[in-house]
Design a protein around this motif. Structure first.
Motif, PDB file in Angstrom:
ATOM      1  N   UNK A  81      40.860  38.948  44.007  1.00  0.00           N
ATOM      2  CA  UNK A  81      41.498  40.116  43.418  1.00  0.00           C
ATOM      3  C   UNK A  81      42.805  39.618  42.810  1.00  0.00           C
ATOM      4  N   UNK A  82      43.010  39.898  41.540  1.00  0.00           N
ATOM      5  CA  UNK A  82      44.253  39.453  40.926  1.00  0.00           C
ATOM      6  C   UNK A  82      44.088  39.217  39.447  1.00  0.00           C
ATOM      7  N   UNK A  83      44.975  38.418  38.902  1.00  0.00           N
ATOM      8  CA  UNK A  83      45.024  38.195  37.460  1.00  0.00           C
ATOM      9  C   UNK A  83      43.852  37.347  36.977  1.00  0.00           C
ATOM     10  N   UNK A  84      43.692  37.332  35.672  1.00  0.00           N
ATOM     11  CA  UNK A  84      42.591  36.570  35.073  1.00  0.00           C
ATOM     12  C   UNK A  84      42.737  35.081  35.349  1.00  0.00           C
ATOM     13  N   UNK A  85      43.949  34.571  35.416  1.00  0.00           N
ATOM     14  CA  UNK A  85      44.149  33.141  35.649  1.00  0.00           C
ATOM     15  C   UNK A  85      43.662  32.749  37.042  1.00  0.00           C
ATOM     16  N   UNK A  86      44.054  33.480  38.068  1.00  0.00           N
ATOM     17  CA  UNK A  86      43.650  33.100  39.425  1.00  0.00           C
ATOM     18  C   UNK A  86      42.144  33.224  39.608  1.00  0.00           C
ATOM     19  N   UNK A  87      41.559  34.274  39.052  1.00  0.00           N
ATOM     20  CA  UNK A  87      40.119  34.470  39.210  1.00  0.00           C
ATOM     21  C   UNK A  87      39.318  33.462  38.387  1.00  0.00           C
ATOM     22  N   UNK A 121      38.955  33.660  29.728  1.00  0.00           N
ATOM     23  CA  UNK A 121      38.423  35.028  29.715  1.00  0.00           C
ATOM     24  C   UNK A 121      36.941  35.065  30.069  1.00  0.00           C
ATOM     25  N   UNK A 122      36.181  34.078  29.625  1.00  0.00           N
ATOM     26  CA  UNK A 122      34.754  34.035  29.954  1.00  0.00           C
ATOM     27  C   UNK A 122      34.553  33.868  31.464  1.00  0.00           C
ATOM     28  N   UNK A 123      35.316  32.976  32.084  1.00  0.00           N
ATOM     29  CA  UNK A 123      35.215  32.785  33.536  1.00  0.00           C
ATOM     30  C   UNK A 123      35.711  34.014  34.298  1.00  0.00           C
ATOM     31  N   UNK A 124      36.675  34.716  33.742  1.00  0.00           N
ATOM     32  CA  UNK A 124      37.172  35.944  34.373  1.00  0.00           C
ATOM     33  C   UNK A 124      36.118  37.050  34.307  1.00  0.00           C
ATOM     34  N   UNK A 125      35.509  37.207  33.150  1.00  0.00           N
ATOM     35  CA  UNK A 125      34.507  38.269  32.959  1.00  0.00           C
ATOM     36  C   UNK A 125      33.163  37.951  33.602  1.00  0.00           C
ATOM     37  N   UNK A 141      43.412  25.408  31.499  1.00  0.00           N
ATOM     38  CA  UNK A 141      44.582  25.865  32.240  1.00  0.00           C
ATOM     39  C   UNK A 141      45.815  24.985  31.998  1.00  0.00           C
ATOM     40  N   UNK A 142      45.723  24.044  31.076  1.00  0.00           N
ATOM     41  CA  UNK A 142      46.854  23.159  30.780  1.00  0.00           C
ATOM     42  C   UNK A 142      48.085  23.952  30.349  1.00  0.00           C
TER      43      UNK A 142
END
Length: 157
Positions: A65-71, A12-16, A119-120
């Motif tokens: 552009x996309x989900x939190x995991x990909x970003x 979440x930190x990397x996404x935000x 991401x494990x």
């Protein structure tokens, strides 16, 4: 704090607060990848100094552009490859790919993967594996486009 909760916080930190986000110049190659399963997209630029496995990754910039995991995975990629050689970066990519495609049976090497160990848990969700690999495969393809002498990396799909 439970390990799983900590990993969720890293993602979440990397996404935000994405690292390396925003397309920058100069660059040697730009690629655009789309995950056909969910529609996530990434445009990634790479800037190298040199050629072959010893070339230095000077910059990786992207728009996603996309989900939190990909970003978030692309943000973590930026942290793990900028400043390293292409050969070292591909070693990290191979370890990361093995982990997320390992169906939970691969023990991640935290010394190699650093924040990418977050991401494990993706390995337990086959539909999310492509999300976690989108930016990483864009990086691999951008390096190949930028440098004819780049090392080969086998994809395990």
């Amino acid at each position: 704090m439970k390990l799983e909760t900590m990993y969720q916080e890293i993602i979440l930190d990397h996404y935000r607060n994405p690292h390396g986000h925003g397309l920058r110049d100069p660059f040697d190659a730009e690629v655009h990848h789309v995950n056909p399963t969910c529609g996530d997209e990434v445009t990634l630029r790479v800037h190298l100094d040199g050629s072959g496995p010893d070339a230095k990754v000077v910059d990786v910039s992207y728009d996603a552009m996309g989900c939190s995991i990909s970003q978030a995975a692309t943000s973590v990629l930026n942290d793990l490859v900028v400043g390293r050689t292409v050969g070292e970066s591909f070693d990290v990519l191979a370890e990361y790919q093995k982990m997320v495609q390992g169906r939970g049976k691969v023990e991640p090497d935290e010394d190699v993967l650093d924040d990418a160990v977050a991401f494990a848990g993706v390995a337990a969700y086959p539909a999310r594996v492509k999300c976690a690999l989108l930016g990483w495969f864009a990086f691999k393809d951008a390096v190949a486009q930028a440098d004819d002498n780049a090392p080969e990396l086998e994809e395990h799909q």
